[in-house]
Write an enzyme that holds these catalytic residues in place. Structure first.
Site, PDB file in Angstrom:
ATOM      1  N   LYS A  32       0.882  -1.139   0.005  1.00  0.00           N
ATOM      2  CA  LYS A  32       0.196  -0.218  -0.001  1.00  0.00           C
ATOM      3  C   LYS A  32       0.861   1.137   0.047  1.00  0.00           C
ATOM      4  CE  LYS A  32      -4.254   1.823   0.491  1.00  0.00           C
ATOM      5  NZ  LYS A  32      -5.009   1.702  -0.807  1.00  0.00           N
ATOM      6  N   ASP A  45      -6.389 -15.985   2.222  1.00  0.00           N
ATOM      7  CA  ASP A  45      -7.899 -16.793   2.428  1.00  0.00           C
ATOM      8  C   ASP A  45      -8.650 -16.507   1.233  1.00  0.00           C
ATOM      9  OD1 ASP A  45      -7.027 -17.692   4.789  1.00  0.00           O
ATOM     10  OD2 ASP A  45      -8.948 -16.922   5.806  1.00  0.00           O
TER      11      ASP A  45
END
Ligand code: NAD
Length: 357
Positions: free
Chosen positions: A192, A253
């Site tokens: 980020k 995930d």
């Protein structure tokens, strides 16, 4: 004959059933490819609490440190839900990862063509299949950074700190580039950097390691929010994704859900050396423990990763993965069984993989 010493932590719930099948497959692969496994069994999780009072006995740490690599089933279950926090089975899991210095977590998200219909994504998005490797930094970042409570403008506040040092970034970047060399030679580093200073250092360091040590590997960068979107929009674009602890937690995930079946997904956690900890990503599935319904393929595929990444037996690893693919045509456990397919038990699934080997 090549010999390897493997520490085996069967754990709780379906752990013993699925690990037994993985061992059967490892032994079969050994016969075929000329190596021999010596297994040392040790306790972790609930079974360790029952026998010794703690989830991670010192003997278990010693056995894993002495071994060439460790194979783990799963830990936990309702029986131990009420033991105090520091003695929970999951503490044993975090403890063994820490004790072995496992800083890199590798999670492949793969769709076997036979199981394409299990994916929540539309067939045209999945295309010919999918094979992503998420490399997650496991021992740094915000999960381990400074944290606390303080008063801000008279109100209670809490803070956690995302911090990465250059050596921490360098070592995880090297793992990702090395993995990529064994695959399609493409790494996407996710951060980020438009907002976070730690991400700017991450990006600069990953770029430098590529330029200095892995000029043959293609490197791209992506912001984490875009990556979350791209994984469900066009997952086929990714080969290796390398990212920080918290971003990797979430993205791995997401990537594994794309494959649709928790019983199929393997993982590896590596330290600087050759040895590692190999385990399925699912838990101990207490709801089906002892019924023979467990799918052993995630553990069998974890054992294949162990052969490839820790023991240098890539040919045997390839053969096991191909055997799993062929076994899926002959029978399937309940979690992945579709109409017209033969329903088999955990032990029968293991036997089908051995037969296909
Ligand atoms: P789980 O992964 O154990 O089970 C979720 C669901 O998936 C269940 O319905 C289960 O039957 C099914 N499932 C899981 N693995 C399967 C397999 N191999 N074959 C067929 N079906 C399978 O997650 P949970 O129910 O949230 O947790 C159960 C216990 O496992 C808890 O005590 C939890 O703390 C522990 N856990 C351990 C690990 C680990 O050891 N790494 C990871 C996650 C959860």
């Amino acid at each position: 004959m090549r010999e390897y010493n493997i520490a085996v932590l069967k754990g709780d719930g379906i752990g013993p059933e699925i690990v037994d099948e993985a061992i059967r497959v490892l032994d079969k692969a050994g016969e075929k490819f000329g190596f021999h496994m010596n297994y040392t069994y040790a306790l972790l999780g609930g079974c360790a609490i029952d026998e010794t009072g703690v989830p991670l006995p010192q003997e278990t740490i010693d056995a894993c440190k002495a071994a060439d690599s460790t194979l783990l089933g799963a830990v936990g279950g309702p029986k131990w839900d009420n033991v105090p926090g520091d003695r929970r089975p999951e503490k044993g899991l975090l403890g063994i990862r820490g004790a072995l210095g496992l800083f890199a977590n590798l999670r492949p998200a793969v769709i076997f063509p036979q199981l394409r219909s299990a994916s929540p994504l539309r067939p045209e998005i999945i295309g010919e299949g999918l094979d992503i490797l998420v490399v997650r930094e496991l021992t740094g970042g915000i999960y381990f950074g400074e944290r606390g409570r303080r008063t801000v403008d008279g109100a209670e506040a809490a803070y956690d700190t995302e911090q990465y040092s250059v050596p921490e970034i360098e070592r995880i970047a090297r793992v990702a580039f090395e993995m990529a060399r064994k695959r399609k030679s493409r790494v996407c580093s996710v951060d980020k950097a438009n907002v976070l200073e730690s991400s700017r250092l991450w990006r600069a360091t990953v770029t430098r390691i590529r330029d200095e040590e892995f000029p043959d590997v293609e490197l791209s960068h992506m912001y984490v929010d875009n990556c979350a979107m791209q994984l469900v929009r066009n997952p086929g674009q990714f080969d290796v994704i390398v990212t920080s602890n918290i971003f990797g937690d979430i993205l791995s995930d997401e990537a594994s859900m794309i494959s649709g079946s928790i019983g199929m997904l393997a993982s590896a956690s590596l330290s600087g050396g050759k040895s590692g900890l190999y385990e399925p990503i699912h838990g101990s599935a207490p709801d089906i423990a002892g019924t023979g319904k467990a799918n052993p393929l995630a553990t069998i595929l974890s054992a294949a990763m162990m052969l490839r990444y820790s023991l240098g037996e890539a040919e045997a690893a390839d053969a096991i993965e191909a055997a799993v693919s062929r076994a899926l045509e002959k029978g399937r456990t309940a979690d992945i069984c579709t109409e017209g397919m033969k329903l088999v038990s955990c032990a029968e699934m293991g036997a089908l993989v051995c037969e296909s080997l």
